[in-house]
Design a protein around this motif. Structure first.
Motif, PDB file in Angstrom:
ATOM      1  N   SER A 478       0.823  -1.209   0.000  1.00 54.65           N
ATOM      2  CA  SER A 478       0.000   0.000   0.000  1.00 54.65           C
ATOM      3  C   SER A 478       0.858   1.260   0.000  1.00 54.65           C
ATOM      4  O   SER A 478       0.409   2.323  -0.441  1.00 54.65           O
ATOM      5  CB  SER A 478      -0.927   0.013   1.221  1.00 54.65           C
ATOM      6  OG  SER A 478      -1.843  -1.055   1.171  1.00 54.65           O
ATOM      7  N   LEU A 479       2.080   1.147   0.486  1.00 52.89           N
ATOM      8  CA  LEU A 479       2.977   2.298   0.511  1.00 52.89           C
ATOM      9  C   LEU A 479       3.900   2.354  -0.705  1.00 52.89           C
ATOM     10  O   LEU A 479       4.286   3.443  -1.137  1.00 52.89           O
ATOM     11  CB  LEU A 479       3.826   2.273   1.796  1.00 52.89           C
ATOM     12  CG  LEU A 479       3.063   2.390   3.115  1.00 52.89           C
ATOM     13  CD1 LEU A 479       4.016   2.255   4.295  1.00 52.89           C
ATOM     14  CD2 LEU A 479       2.296   3.692   3.196  1.00 52.89           C
ATOM     15  N   THR A 480       4.259   1.205  -1.265  1.00 50.30           N
ATOM     16  CA  THR A 480       5.318   1.177  -2.285  1.00 50.30           C
ATOM     17  C   THR A 480       4.839   0.851  -3.689  1.00 50.30           C
ATOM     18  O   THR A 480       5.587   1.077  -4.643  1.00 50.30           O
ATOM     19  CB  THR A 480       6.387   0.151  -1.885  1.00 50.30           C
ATOM     20  OG1 THR A 480       5.792  -1.164  -1.808  1.00 50.30           O
ATOM     21  CG2 THR A 480       6.991   0.500  -0.529  1.00 50.30           C
ATOM     22  N   ALA A 481       3.630   0.308  -3.838  1.00 49.48           N
ATOM     23  CA  ALA A 481       3.201  -0.144  -5.170  1.00 49.48           C
ATOM     24  C   ALA A 481       3.084   0.993  -6.167  1.00 49.48           C
ATOM     25  O   ALA A 481       3.133   0.780  -7.380  1.00 49.48           O
ATOM     26  CB  ALA A 481       1.861  -0.885  -5.064  1.00 49.48           C
ATOM     27  N   GLY A 482       2.923   2.227  -5.684  1.00 51.95           N
ATOM     28  CA  GLY A 482       2.783   3.358  -6.592  1.00 51.95           C
ATOM     29  C   GLY A 482       4.084   3.823  -7.207  1.00 51.95           C
ATOM     30  O   GLY A 482       4.072   4.637  -8.153  1.00 51.95           O
ATOM     31  N   PHE A 483       5.227   3.320  -6.732  1.00 47.74           N
ATOM     32  CA  PHE A 483       6.509   3.800  -7.227  1.00 47.74           C
ATOM     33  C   PHE A 483       6.806   3.326  -8.649  1.00 47.74           C
ATOM     34  O   PHE A 483       7.808   3.758  -9.224  1.00 47.74           O
ATOM     35  CB  PHE A 483       7.638   3.345  -6.289  1.00 47.74           C
ATOM     36  CG  PHE A 483       7.544   3.934  -4.903  1.00 47.74           C
ATOM     37  CD1 PHE A 483       6.813   5.091  -4.659  1.00 47.74           C
ATOM     38  CD2 PHE A 483       8.179   3.328  -3.835  1.00 47.74           C
ATOM     39  CE1 PHE A 483       6.721   5.631  -3.385  1.00 47.74           C
ATOM     40  CE2 PHE A 483       8.099   3.859  -2.554  1.00 47.74           C
ATOM     41  CZ  PHE A 483       7.364   5.014  -2.330  1.00 47.74           C
ATOM     42  N   VAL A 484       5.963   2.460  -9.199  1.00 42.07           N
ATOM     43  CA  VAL A 484       6.195   1.993 -10.574  1.00 42.07           C
ATOM     44  C   VAL A 484       5.704   3.006 -11.605  1.00 42.07           C
ATOM     45  O   VAL A 484       5.943   2.829 -12.800  1.00 42.07           O
ATOM     46  CB  VAL A 484       5.500   0.636 -10.812  1.00 42.07           C
ATOM     47  CG1 VAL A 484       6.078  -0.433  -9.903  1.00 42.07           C
ATOM     48  CG2 VAL A 484       3.986   0.757 -10.618  1.00 42.07           C
ATOM     49  N   GLU A 485       5.025   4.065 -11.169  1.00 38.80           N
ATOM     50  CA  GLU A 485       4.498   5.067 -12.104  1.00 38.80           C
ATOM     51  C   GLU A 485       4.519   6.434 -11.418  1.00 38.80           C
ATOM     52  O   GLU A 485       3.731   6.702 -10.514  1.00 38.80           O
ATOM     53  CB  GLU A 485       3.072   4.714 -12.521  1.00 38.80           C
ATOM     54  CG  GLU A 485       2.490   5.588 -13.594  1.00 38.80           C
ATOM     55  CD  GLU A 485       3.005   5.279 -14.979  1.00 38.80           C
ATOM     56  OE1 GLU A 485       2.824   6.120 -15.870  1.00 38.80           O
ATOM     57  OE2 GLU A 485       3.586   4.186 -15.174  1.00 38.80           O
ATOM     58  N   TRP A 486       5.428   7.287 -11.855  1.00 41.27           N
ATOM     59  CA  TRP A 486       5.582   8.612 -11.259  1.00 41.27           C
ATOM     60  C   TRP A 486       4.994   9.673 -12.167  1.00 41.27           C
ATOM     61  O   TRP A 486       4.900   9.484 -13.378  1.00 41.27           O
ATOM     62  CB  TRP A 486       7.064   8.911 -11.008  1.00 41.27           C
ATOM     63  CG  TRP A 486       7.619   8.246  -9.796  1.00 41.27           C
ATOM     64  CD1 TRP A 486       7.833   6.913  -9.632  1.00 41.27           C
ATOM     65  CD2 TRP A 486       8.029   8.869  -8.584  1.00 41.27           C
ATOM     66  NE1 TRP A 486       8.349   6.653  -8.397  1.00 41.27           N
ATOM     67  CE2 TRP A 486       8.494   7.847  -7.726  1.00 41.27           C
ATOM     68  CE3 TRP A 486       8.062  10.189  -8.135  1.00 41.27           C
ATOM     69  CZ2 TRP A 486       8.971   8.097  -6.444  1.00 41.27           C
ATOM     70  CZ3 TRP A 486       8.538  10.443  -6.860  1.00 41.27           C
ATOM     71  CH2 TRP A 486       8.983   9.423  -6.020  1.00 41.27           C
ATOM     72  N   PRO A 487       4.603  10.811 -11.607  1.00 44.21           N
ATOM     73  CA  PRO A 487       4.167  11.934 -12.448  1.00 44.21           C
ATOM     74  C   PRO A 487       5.265  12.343 -13.434  1.00 44.21           C
ATOM     75  O   PRO A 487       6.457  12.266 -13.115  1.00 44.21           O
ATOM     76  CB  PRO A 487       3.881  13.049 -11.436  1.00 44.21           C
ATOM     77  CG  PRO A 487       3.581  12.332 -10.164  1.00 44.21           C
ATOM     78  CD  PRO A 487       4.450  11.112 -10.163  1.00 44.21           C
ATOM     79  N   HIS A 488       4.840  12.812 -14.616  1.00 43.02           N
ATOM     80  CA  HIS A 488       5.791  13.098 -15.680  1.00 43.02           C
ATOM     81  C   HIS A 488       6.844  14.127 -15.278  1.00 43.02           C
ATOM     82  O   HIS A 488       7.990  14.048 -15.713  1.00 43.02           O
ATOM     83  CB  HIS A 488       5.045  13.596 -16.920  1.00 43.02           C
ATOM     84  CG  HIS A 488       4.084  12.600 -17.463  1.00 43.02           C
ATOM     85  ND1 HIS A 488       2.836  12.392 -16.920  1.00 43.02           N
ATOM     86  CD2 HIS A 488       4.185  11.742 -18.512  1.00 43.02           C
ATOM     87  CE1 HIS A 488       2.209  11.449 -17.598  1.00 43.02           C
ATOM     88  NE2 HIS A 488       2.997  11.039 -18.573  1.00 43.02           N
ATOM     89  N   ASN A 489       6.472  15.077 -14.451  1.00 42.58           N
ATOM     90  CA  ASN A 489       7.387  16.170 -14.122  1.00 42.58           C
ATOM     91  C   ASN A 489       8.242  15.908 -12.887  1.00 42.58           C
ATOM     92  O   ASN A 489       9.005  16.781 -12.467  1.00 42.58           O
ATOM     93  CB  ASN A 489       6.600  17.467 -13.922  1.00 42.58           C
ATOM     94  CG  ASN A 489       5.595  17.363 -12.790  1.00 42.58           C
ATOM     95  OD1 ASN A 489       5.125  16.278 -12.492  1.00 42.58           O
ATOM     96  ND2 ASN A 489       5.262  18.480 -12.165  1.00 42.58           N
ATOM     97  N   LEU A 490       8.116  14.722 -12.278  1.00 41.82           N
ATOM     98  CA  LEU A 490       8.908  14.403 -11.095  1.00 41.82           C
ATOM     99  C   LEU A 490      10.024  13.420 -11.417  1.00 41.82           C
ATOM    100  O   LEU A 490      11.192  13.696 -11.171  1.00 41.82           O
ATOM    101  CB  LEU A 490       8.014  13.846  -9.981  1.00 41.82           C
ATOM    102  CG  LEU A 490       6.982  14.809  -9.381  1.00 41.82           C
ATOM    103  CD1 LEU A 490       6.216  14.136  -8.247  1.00 41.82           C
ATOM    104  CD2 LEU A 490       7.649  16.094  -8.874  1.00 41.82           C
ATOM    105  N   LEU A 491       9.664  12.256 -11.943  1.00 38.48           N
ATOM    106  CA  LEU A 491      10.656  11.252 -12.317  1.00 38.48           C
ATOM    107  C   LEU A 491      10.220  10.576 -13.612  1.00 38.48           C
ATOM    108  O   LEU A 491       9.032  10.318 -13.806  1.00 38.48           O
ATOM    109  CB  LEU A 491      10.803  10.193 -11.219  1.00 38.48           C
ATOM    110  CG  LEU A 491      11.635  10.544  -9.974  1.00 38.48           C
ATOM    111  CD1 LEU A 491      11.629   9.371  -9.002  1.00 38.48           C
ATOM    112  CD2 LEU A 491      13.067  10.916 -10.349  1.00 38.48           C
TER     113      LEU A 491
END
Length: 636
Positions: A478-491
Motif C-alpha cells: 500500500s505504501l510502495t506499489a505506486g513507485f512503478v508510475e511517477w508523475p511526468h514532471n517528477l521522475l
C-alpha cells in the motif's frame, strides 16, 4: 502455454474437492485445500509474469519491440456451435489481463491465508472456502476469456458467488435480504450487458474479443446510434457489477458477509469487473463520444455521492464500502476521459490498500466482541499495534498522502487526466478534487475514532500470525506499489503505463499546468486530513461536530447522507411497493389459473376414458366392433 489452464483450474479443483468432500475433512485439511489451491494459482501467475516479461513485454513497454505482439493464447476445445456463432473455451492473456490475474490470485491468496484463522471454528468452514475458491475461479475466467460468452460465464459466476458469500451466515434474515438485494440489482446490469452482446453479434457476427476490437473501427461510424447503444449497454453492465450510480445500493448492504468476503469482493473480484469490461472493450467506447461522456459523468457523480455518505457512517465496514464505491468512481472517471492506463493503475493500488483496510477492520471487529460501531471503539493504538500501523498505511494510501503512499500516485494521475485530457474538463476535475478532500477527511476520521482517544470496548483477543502477516504484506504494498508510475514532471518512471501500452492507448492531453494540478491535489489531501484531525482529535466533544448535530437542518442533512442519499427509499417507492401491490392484487395468478384449467381438463378426460376400462370382455368387444364400423364408414 498449456499452463494457462492451470491458473483457473486450481481454484476450481479446490472448489470441487471442498464441495463434494469438505464435510468429511478436518479444518486443517480444508484450509490447506482452500488456501493452497489459490496460493498455487498465484505462484503460477507469477511464473507467467516472468515468462511474459522474458518474451519481449519489457522491451515492448520501452518501445523496443512491437507491443501488440505480446500475448498468449490457449484453446481448450469447442463449447458450442449454433449457426454463425461458434464459441470455444479459449484463454487469452495480455498485459491487461495479466495485471488483473496477478491481483486476483496474489491478493486472493493473502485473503485466503487470513481466512484460515479468521473463520476457524465456523460450522461451515468447508462451504466458506468452497465458495471463495469458486469466486476466484470465476473472476479468473472473466479476465482470461478470449470471447465475450466465456467472459459472461465468469461474469455470472462472480454474481452467484457474491450471493452465496454475502448471505453466508444465512441464519440472520438481514443477511439473506442483503444477498438477495445484491443478486437482484446486479441482474439489471447483467441483463443490459446480455442485450449488448446480442446487438454486437448481430452487427459483427462474432463475439471473439480480438476480432471485435479489430473489426469495430471499420464497421461502425463514429458516434452512430448502434455503437452508442451497445457501449451504453456495456456501461450499464459495468455499473451494476462495480456499484456505480444508480445501481450502487447493493454494496453497503453486502457487508453482511464475513470480513474476508468483503475484502475479496472489494479488492480483487466482482466490483472491479466493470472496470475490466470497459477497459477491455475500450474500442467500442472510443467510437461513441456520448458513451465516454456518460462514463466520465457517472464516475464523477458516484465518487462524490459515495464519499459524502462515507464521512457520516458509523459502521466501520460500511465506511469502507462507500469508500470502495467512491474509488471505483475515480476509475470510471478515468475510463470516461480516455485515461485507461490511469484507471487500471488506480485499480492496482486500490486492491492493496482496500484489502488491507477490510482485513484490518475484520481484526478489529473480532478483537472487540464483534463490535462494528466506530464510536464504541477507540484506544486501540497501543492495544493492537500491528493492526494500527498497518491500518495507518492503508488509510494513508486511501487518503492519497503525498509521495509516501501508493494511492497518491494513482489518484494524482486521474486528477491530472480529468483536467487536461481531451475528454476531460474543469467540472470533472473539480468533482475529483472535492472527492479527494472528502476522502482524506473520512480516512482521518476513521483512523482517529477507531485507534485514538479513550477505549470504550475491551479487547477480548489479539490477532495471530496468520492474520497479521497478510496485513504487513499488504501494508508494505500500500505504501510502495505506486513507485512503478511517477508523475511526468517528477521522475521519468512509467513502468506501469509502458507495460499496458500494448493493449490500452494513451490519452490525448493538453499540455501545461501539471505542477499546479499536483500542488492543488496535495493541498486538497492535506486540507481533508487537517479538518479531520481538528474535528475528531483536537476537540471531538466540544467542537463543531457536536453543535452541528444539534441543529435540525444539519441533522436532516446528516441523516440524508447516512441513508445513502435516499436511493433505497426511492427505489422502494418507485419499484418495490408497486410490484408488491400488483402481486397482492393478482394473488390468484391468472396465468396459474390457465394452467390449472389445463390440468383439470386432463384429469376429467382421464376419468371419462378410465370408465371404459371396466374389465368386461363383452364391453371391449363392442368397443372394437364400433371402431371397425367407424373406420369402414370413413373408407366408404
Amino acid at each position: 502455454m498449456n499452463e494457462l489452464a492451470y491458473i483457473p483450474a486450481l481454484p476450481l479443483l479446490g472448489f470441487l474437492v471442498l464441495a463434494l468432500g469438505g464435510r468429511r475433512m478436518s479444518q486443517k485439511a480444508v484450509a490447506i485445500t482452500g488456501a493452497g489451491s489459490v496460493c498455487a494459482a498465484a505462484l503460477l501467475t507469477m511464473v507467467l509474469c516472468g515468462q511474459f516479461f522474458g518474451s519481449g513485454a519489457v522491451g515492448a513497454a520501452a518501445g523496443h519491440a512491437s507491443p501488440a505482439s505480446v500475448h498468449y493464447d490457449l484453446q481448450l476445445g469447442q463449447w458450442f456451435h449454433a449457426g454463425a456463432l461458434s464459441i470455444s473455451f479459449g484463454l487469452r492473456v495480455d498485459s491487461l489481463s495479466l495485471v488483473f490475474m496477478f491481483i486476483i490470485t496474489f491478493v486472493g491468496a493473502l485473503i485466503h491465508l487470513y481466512s484460515t484463522a479468521f473463520m476457524r471454528g465456523d460450522r461451515d468452514y468447508a462451504r466458506f472456502f468452497a465458495c471463495m475458491n469458486l469466486f476466484v475461479c470465476a473472476m479468473l475466467i472473466l479476465v482470461m476469456a478470449d470471447n465475450l460468452v466465456l467472459l459472461y460465464l465468469g461474469w455470472e459466476g462472480v454474481g452467484l458467488c457474491s450471493y452465496l458469500l454475502i448471505g453466508f451466515w444465512y441464519d440472520s434474515p438481514a443477511n439473506c435480504l442483503a444477498a438477495n438485494k445484491a443478486f437482484i440489482i446486479t441482474r439489471i446490469g447483467d441483463t443490459a450487458l446480455l442485450i449488448g452482446l446480442f446487438l454486437l453479434f448481430k452487427e459483427l457476427a462474432t463475439l471473439d474479443i480480438a476480432a471485435i476490437l479489430r473489426q469495430s473501427p471499420g464497421h461502425f461510424r463514429l458516434g452512430s446510434p448502434v455503437i452508442t447503444l451497445i457501449a451504453l449497454l456495456f456501461l450499464a453492465g459495468g455499473m451494476g457489477k462495480s456499484a456505480q450510480l444508480p445501481l450502487q445500493t447493493w454494496l453497503p448492504d453486502a457487508m453482511a458477509g464475513p470480513s474476508p468476503v468483503s475484502a475479496l469482493i472489494h479488492a480483487a473480484t466482482m466490483v472491479t469487473a466493470g472496470v475490466y469490461l470497459i477497459a477491455r472493450m475500450h474500442v467500442l467506447f472510443q467510437l461513441s463520444p456520448l458513451a465516454m461522456t456518460v462514463t466520465a459523468i457517472t464516475g464523477a457523480l458516484t465518487l462524490l455521492v459515495a464519499a459524502c455518505s462515507a464521512m457520516v457512517q458509523t459502521d466501520i465496514k460500511r465506511i469502507l464500502a462507500y469508500s470502495t464505491i467512491s474509488q471505483i468512481g475515480y476509475m470510471f472517471l478515468a475510463l470516461g476521459v480516455g485515461a485507461y492506463g490511469a484507471a487500471i493503475f488506480h485499480f492496482f493500488t486500490h486492491a492493496f490498500f482496500k484489502a488491507l483496510l477490510f482485513l484490518a477492520a475484520g481484526a478489529v471487529i473480532e478483537s472487540l466482541h464483534h463490535e462494528h460501531n466506530i464510536f464504541r471503539m477507540g484506544g486501540l493504538k497501543d492495544k493492537l499495534p500491528v493492526v494500527y500501523w498497518t491500518f495507518l498505511a492503508g488509510a494513508a494510501s486511501l487518503a492519497a498522502l503525498p509521495l509516501v503512499s501508493a494511492g497518491f500516485y494513482s489518484k494524482e494521475q486521474i486528477l491530472w487526466y480529468a483536467w487536461r485530457a481531451a475528454n476531460g474538463g474543469t467540472a470533472l476535475w473539480l468533482a475529483a478534487l472535492a472527492g479527494a478532500v472528502i476522502t482524506a477527511f473520512y480516512s482521518t476520521r476513521l483512523l482517529l475514532v477507531v485507534f485514538w482517544g479513550e477505549a470504550k470496548t475491551s479487547v477480548s483477543s489479539r490477532p495471530g500470525r496468520l492474520i497479521t502477516i497478510p496485513l504487513i504484506i499488504l501494508a508494505f504494498l500500500s505504501l510502495t506499489a505506486g513507485f512503478v508510475e511517477w508523475p511526468h514532471n517528477l521522475l521519468p518512471v512509467h513502468l506501469f503505463s509502458g507495460f499496458l501500452q500494448s493493449v490500452l492507448p494513451a490519452p490525448a492531453t493538453r499540455s501545461g499546468g501539471e505542477t499546479i494540478g499536483q500542488l492543488l491535489a496535495v493541498m486538497a489531501t492535506l486540507a481533508g486530513i487537517g479538518v479531520g484531525y481538528q474535528l475528531y482529535h483536537r476537540q471531538p466533544e466540544i467542537g463543531i461536530i457536536t453543535r452541528w448535530q444539534q441543529r435540525p437542518l444539519a441533522a436532516a442533512i446528516r441523516n440524508f447522507l447516512f441513508g445513502g442519499w435516499g436511493f433505497d427509499r426511492l427505489y422502494d417507492t418507485l419499484f418495490v411497493r408497486p410490484l408488491v401491490s400488483i402481486t397482492r392484487l393478482n394473488r390468484a395468478d391468472i396465468f396459474d389459473q390457465l394452467y390449472v384449467a389445463v390440468v383439470r381438463a386432463a384429469r376429467t378426460g382421464h376419468r371419462l376414458l378410465s370408465a371404459s376400462q371396466n374389465g368386461s370382455l363383452r364391453w371391449y368387444a363392442v368397443g372394437v366392433l364400433m371402431g371397425i364400423l367407424f373406420i369402414l364408414t370413413l373408407l366408404l
